[in-house]
Scaffold this motif. Structure first.
Motif, PDB file in Angstrom:
ATOM      1  N   ALA A   1       0.806  -1.106  -0.331  1.00 55.53           N
ATOM      2  CA  ALA A   1       0.263   0.258  -0.053  1.00 55.53           C
ATOM      3  C   ALA A   1       1.589   1.381  -0.118  1.00 55.53           C
ATOM      4  O   ALA A   1       1.878   0.852   1.039  1.00 55.53           O
ATOM      5  CB  ALA A   1      -0.632   0.464   1.367  1.00 55.53           C
ATOM      6  N   GLN A   2       0.701   2.494  -0.612  1.00 59.76           N
ATOM      7  CA  GLN A   2       1.316   3.850  -0.944  1.00 59.76           C
ATOM      8  C   GLN A   2       1.967   3.717   0.130  1.00 59.76           C
ATOM      9  O   GLN A   2       2.236   4.962   0.107  1.00 59.76           O
ATOM     10  CB  GLN A   2       0.288   4.461  -2.049  1.00 59.76           C
ATOM     11  N   GLN A   3       0.406   3.660   1.300  1.00 59.90           N
ATOM     12  CA  GLN A   3       0.235   4.544   2.855  1.00 59.90           C
ATOM     13  C   GLN A   3       1.639   4.151   3.445  1.00 59.90           C
ATOM     14  O   GLN A   3       1.852   4.629   4.803  1.00 59.90           O
ATOM     15  CB  GLN A   3      -0.324   4.318   3.221  1.00 59.90           C
ATOM     16  N   ARG A   4       1.621   3.280   3.134  1.00 62.11           N
ATOM     17  CA  ARG A   4       2.933   2.511   4.491  1.00 62.11           C
ATOM     18  C   ARG A   4       4.526   3.185   4.187  1.00 62.11           C
ATOM     19  O   ARG A   4       5.280   3.682   2.978  1.00 62.11           O
ATOM     20  CB  ARG A   4       3.624   0.854   3.716  1.00 62.11           C
ATOM     21  N   ALA A   5       5.294   3.316   5.191  1.00 58.14           N
ATOM     22  CA  ALA A   5       6.588   3.598   4.799  1.00 58.14           C
ATOM     23  C   ALA A   5       7.549   3.496   4.613  1.00 58.14           C
ATOM     24  O   ALA A   5       8.476   4.668   3.955  1.00 58.14           O
ATOM     25  CB  ALA A   5       6.738   4.083   6.758  1.00 58.14           C
ATOM     26  N   TYR A   6       7.647   2.761   3.899  1.00 56.47           N
ATOM     27  CA  TYR A   6       8.279   1.706   3.331  1.00 56.47           C
ATOM     28  C   TYR A   6       8.256   1.976   1.909  1.00 56.47           C
ATOM     29  O   TYR A   6       8.941   1.641   0.904  1.00 56.47           O
ATOM     30  CB  TYR A   6       8.727   0.396   3.716  1.00 56.47           C
ATOM     31  N   TYR A   7       6.633   2.021   0.990  1.00 56.61           N
ATOM     32  CA  TYR A   7       6.444   1.739   0.048  1.00 56.61           C
ATOM     33  C   TYR A   7       7.192   2.916  -0.547  1.00 56.61           C
ATOM     34  O   TYR A   7       8.130   2.392  -1.618  1.00 56.61           O
ATOM     35  CB  TYR A   7       4.983   3.006  -0.338  1.00 56.61           C
ATOM     36  N   ALA A   8       7.980   4.564  -0.135  1.00 56.76           N
ATOM     37  CA  ALA A   8       8.789   5.105  -1.156  1.00 56.76           C
ATOM     38  C   ALA A   8      10.420   4.468  -1.109  1.00 56.76           C
ATOM     39  O   ALA A   8      10.915   4.984  -2.107  1.00 56.76           O
ATOM     40  CB  ALA A   8       8.799   6.524  -0.021  1.00 56.76           C
ATOM     41  N   LYS A   9      10.531   3.303  -1.009  1.00 54.58           N
ATOM     42  CA  LYS A   9      11.936   3.479  -0.865  1.00 54.58           C
ATOM     43  C   LYS A   9      11.861   2.157  -1.832  1.00 54.58           C
ATOM     44  O   LYS A   9      12.807   1.616  -2.691  1.00 54.58           O
ATOM     45  CB  LYS A   9      12.496   2.990   0.482  1.00 54.58           C
ATOM     46  N   MET A  10      11.064   1.629  -2.200  1.00 56.39           N
ATOM     47  CA  MET A  10      11.015   0.814  -3.285  1.00 56.39           C
ATOM     48  C   MET A  10      11.488   1.171  -4.515  1.00 56.39           C
ATOM     49  O   MET A  10      10.576   2.000  -5.154  1.00 56.39           O
ATOM     50  CB  MET A  10       9.722  -0.747  -3.030  1.00 56.39           C
TER      51      MET A  10
ATOM     52  N   ASP B   1      14.695  -6.635   5.872  1.00 54.47           N
ATOM     53  CA  ASP B   1      15.217  -5.409   6.331  1.00 54.47           C
ATOM     54  C   ASP B   1      14.375  -4.030   7.280  1.00 54.47           C
ATOM     55  O   ASP B   1      14.318  -3.920   8.127  1.00 54.47           O
ATOM     56  CB  ASP B   1      16.190  -5.287   5.802  1.00 54.47           C
ATOM     57  N   GLU B   2      13.134  -3.419   5.708  1.00 55.98           N
ATOM     58  CA  GLU B   2      12.487  -2.348   5.614  1.00 55.98           C
ATOM     59  C   GLU B   2      11.263  -2.794   6.607  1.00 55.98           C
ATOM     60  O   GLU B   2      10.602  -1.780   6.558  1.00 55.98           O
ATOM     61  CB  GLU B   2      13.062  -1.768   4.498  1.00 55.98           C
ATOM     62  N   ILE B   3      10.590  -4.462   6.309  1.00 59.18           N
ATOM     63  CA  ILE B   3       9.361  -4.062   6.674  1.00 59.18           C
ATOM     64  C   ILE B   3       9.325  -4.934   8.288  1.00 59.18           C
ATOM     65  O   ILE B   3       8.588  -5.075   9.330  1.00 59.18           O
ATOM     66  CB  ILE B   3       8.771  -4.807   5.475  1.00 59.18           C
ATOM     67  N   VAL B   4       9.652  -6.305   8.175  1.00 53.13           N
ATOM     68  CA  VAL B   4      10.262  -7.186   9.207  1.00 53.13           C
ATOM     69  C   VAL B   4      10.849  -6.678  10.765  1.00 53.13           C
ATOM     70  O   VAL B   4      10.874  -6.609  11.640  1.00 53.13           O
ATOM     71  CB  VAL B   4      10.576  -8.914   8.785  1.00 53.13           C
ATOM     72  N   THR B   5      11.945  -6.071  10.663  1.00 49.87           N
ATOM     73  CA  THR B   5      12.597  -6.148  11.170  1.00 49.87           C
ATOM     74  C   THR B   5      12.314  -4.620  11.746  1.00 49.87           C
ATOM     75  O   THR B   5      12.425  -4.817  12.986  1.00 49.87           O
ATOM     76  CB  THR B   5      14.516  -5.194  10.842  1.00 49.87           C
ATOM     77  N   PRO B   6      11.867  -3.846  11.520  1.00 50.75           N
ATOM     78  CA  PRO B   6      11.113  -2.405  12.200  1.00 50.75           C
ATOM     79  C   PRO B   6      10.188  -3.382  13.395  1.00 50.75           C
ATOM     80  O   PRO B   6      10.092  -2.640  14.642  1.00 50.75           O
ATOM     81  CB  PRO B   6      10.699  -1.376  11.410  1.00 50.75           C
ATOM     82  N   LEU B   7       9.270  -3.965  13.614  1.00 49.84           N
ATOM     83  CA  LEU B   7       7.926  -4.616  13.585  1.00 49.84           C
ATOM     84  C   LEU B   7       8.847  -5.701  15.132  1.00 49.84           C
ATOM     85  O   LEU B   7       8.088  -5.885  16.021  1.00 49.84           O
ATOM     86  CB  LEU B   7       7.579  -5.550  12.593  1.00 49.84           C
ATOM     87  N   TRP B   8       9.883  -6.161  14.431  1.00 48.79           N
ATOM     88  CA  TRP B   8      10.810  -7.502  15.291  1.00 48.79           C
ATOM     89  C   TRP B   8      10.773  -6.331  16.224  1.00 48.79           C
ATOM     90  O   TRP B   8      10.940  -7.386  17.800  1.00 48.79           O
ATOM     91  CB  TRP B   8      11.637  -8.218  14.567  1.00 48.79           C
ATOM     92  N   GLU B   9      11.612  -5.376  16.481  1.00 48.82           N
ATOM     93  CA  GLU B   9      11.729  -4.260  17.263  1.00 48.82           C
ATOM     94  C   GLU B   9      11.485  -4.029  18.100  1.00 48.82           C
ATOM     95  O   GLU B   9      11.501  -3.699  19.060  1.00 48.82           O
ATOM     96  CB  GLU B   9      12.791  -2.845  16.610  1.00 48.82           C
ATOM     97  N   ARG B  10      10.150  -3.717  17.794  1.00 50.77           N
ATOM     98  CA  ARG B  10       8.482  -3.239  18.809  1.00 50.77           C
ATOM     99  C   ARG B  10       7.749  -4.437  18.646  1.00 50.77           C
ATOM    100  O   ARG B  10       6.976  -3.953  19.452  1.00 50.77           O
ATOM    101  CB  ARG B  10       7.496  -2.418  17.313  1.00 50.77           C
ATOM    102  N   GLY B  11       8.806  -5.397  19.322  1.00 48.77           N
ATOM    103  CA  GLY B  11       8.800  -6.519  19.735  1.00 48.77           C
ATOM    104  C   GLY B  11       7.588  -7.678  19.036  1.00 48.77           C
ATOM    105  O   GLY B  11       6.880  -8.529  19.850  1.00 48.77           O
TER     106      GLY B  11
ATOM    107  N   HIS C   1      -7.408   1.656  -4.962  1.00 52.15           N
ATOM    108  CA  HIS C   1      -7.088   0.558  -3.849  1.00 52.15           C
ATOM    109  C   HIS C   1      -5.886   1.282  -3.621  1.00 52.15           C
ATOM    110  O   HIS C   1      -5.073   0.910  -2.139  1.00 52.15           O
ATOM    111  CB  HIS C   1      -6.844  -0.710  -3.847  1.00 52.15           C
ATOM    112  N   GLU C   2      -4.360   2.558  -4.455  1.00 49.43           N
ATOM    113  CA  GLU C   2      -3.527   2.937  -3.857  1.00 49.43           C
ATOM    114  C   GLU C   2      -2.319   1.469  -3.354  1.00 49.43           C
ATOM    115  O   GLU C   2      -2.503   1.419  -3.089  1.00 49.43           O
ATOM    116  CB  GLU C   2      -3.923   3.507  -2.957  1.00 49.43           C
ATOM    117  N   ARG C   3      -2.402   0.516  -3.762  1.00 51.23           N
ATOM    118  CA  ARG C   3      -1.487  -0.550  -3.973  1.00 51.23           C
ATOM    119  C   ARG C   3      -0.982  -0.695  -4.957  1.00 51.23           C
ATOM    120  O   ARG C   3      -1.130  -0.921  -6.633  1.00 51.23           O
ATOM    121  CB  ARG C   3      -2.454  -1.900  -3.402  1.00 51.23           C
ATOM    122  N   ALA C   4       0.411  -1.868  -4.852  1.00 49.14           N
ATOM    123  CA  ALA C   4       0.765  -1.601  -6.274  1.00 49.14           C
ATOM    124  C   ALA C   4       1.516  -3.409  -6.165  1.00 49.14           C
ATOM    125  O   ALA C   4       1.756  -4.113  -4.511  1.00 49.14           O
ATOM    126  CB  ALA C   4       1.814  -0.891  -6.105  1.00 49.14           C
ATOM    127  N   LEU C   5       1.469  -4.165  -7.025  1.00 54.49           N
ATOM    128  CA  LEU C   5       1.797  -5.654  -6.737  1.00 54.49           C
ATOM    129  C   LEU C   5       3.254  -5.574  -7.093  1.00 54.49           C
ATOM    130  O   LEU C   5       3.777  -5.221  -7.823  1.00 54.49           O
ATOM    131  CB  LEU C   5       1.399  -6.438  -8.259  1.00 54.49           C
TER     132      LEU C   5
END
Length: 313
Positions: free
Chosen positions: A98-107, A137-147, A119-123
């Motif tokens: 989804a385009q509103q995800r913080a990591y979208y702009a980095k891709m 690195d950009e999607i799972v690790t930040p979530l892991w660090e949040r617990g 739907h403001e989504r990209a495959l």
């Protein structure tokens, strides 16, 4: 009260002993619901499940569940709620971003094979070089660090919208497998629930905790904004997938079904039907914005083995 007075038999010692017994009994009674829930979850590894994508997560509302999947952008902090039984899973979309995800702009835009402006989504091209590492690195690790220690991986079949040949589909499946392998290589203790992803199970089944599917009995049509009954043939096809998962991989299967949030009769009826098939049920609203109904409602009678059951109208 001094040590010398405690050493003398009498009323004071009896009072202290009685108080200790009362405190112990109260502690056991207080812990019993949580212990029972944890024991129930340990039997299947999943227990009673919930999927909630609302913006405000109130942990106390999920105390009767064992596994809870939430929207991580809600701001919920799983580290603040580790004293109770629920395992907190973060929703993560693999096939679409989804385009509103913080990591979208980095891709890199070359990783996107199709965009859906409505739907403001990209495959995502699952075979794109660098995608597995970026995902970790950009999607799972930040979530892991949040617990978060559990992840619900969604949109695993989205590639079928653009992959029209056997070679193209094989390319996308290989990419999905690489993503999961990269995740587990970095975080071996991560618990994964797949939403469908039937095609890649032969390569990743030993790395997942459960497989979810949607709409065995009740479905939600976003385009028409209505709840509908699932056709018999569609249900039988999904049951065939569920049986294969059960027989070949011995994994729990979860079905997420949909009823109107004010239709308790529909919710309870579908939960019992799914549970009778040996599948872990959860019934909620079409947007997963309300707290639904799970197999905590079911009686203690043992459901029939999944491999032997076929639901008939």
């Amino acid at each position: 009260m001094t040590a010398s007075s405690l050493n003398q038999p009498g009323v004071s010692w009896i009072v202290v002993a009685c108080a200790a017994v009362v405190i112990l009994l109260m502690s056991v009674a207080w812990l019993r619901p949580a212990l029972a829930a944890c024991k129930r979850a340990s039997a299947s590894g999943i227990g009673a499940v919930a999927f909630f994508y609302g913006a405000h997560v109130r942990a106390e509302q999920f105390e009767s569940f064992d596994t809870v999947v939430i929207e991580p952008d809600s701001g919920f902090d799983p580290r603040a709620h580790t004293a109770h039984c629920p395992k907190w899973y973060a929703y993560v979309s693999v096939g679409e971003v989804a385009q509103q995800r913080a990591y979208y702009a980095k891709m890199p835009k070359t990783w996107f094979v199709k965009s859906d402006p409505s739907h403001e989504r990209a495959l995502v091209d699952q075979g794109a070089p660098g995608w597995p590492a970026f995902f970790v690195d950009e999607i799972v690790t930040p979530l892991w660090e949040r617990g978060y220690r559990g992840f619900f991986l969604d949109k695993l079949d989205s590639y079928r919208q653009v992959a029209r040949t056997d070679a193209a589909r094989a390319h996308q499946r290989a990419g999905l497998v690489a993503v999961l392998h990269a995740l587990k290589a970095r975080y071996p203790q991560a618990q994964l629930i797949l939403n469908r992803g039937f095609d890649i199970l032969p390569q990743v089944h030993d790395q997942v905790a459960a497989v979810a599917l949607e709409s065995l009995f009740g479905s939600w049509e976003p385009s028409n904004q209505r709840y509908v009954e699932v056709p018999h043939d569609d249900r039988e096809w999904l049951l065939g997938q569920a049986r294969e998962i059960h027989e070949r991989y011995s994994l729990p299967v979860i079905s997420i079904d949909y009823c109107a949030p004010d239709d308790d009769a529909c919710r309870h009826d579908i939960v019992r039907k799914i549970g009778a098939l040996g599948i872990v049920p959860y019934v909620t609203d079409g947007g997963l914005q309300t707290i639904g109904v799970s197999n905590a409602l079911l009686t203690q009678t043992e459901p029939e083995p999944l491999a032997k059951v076929s639901y008939k109208r």
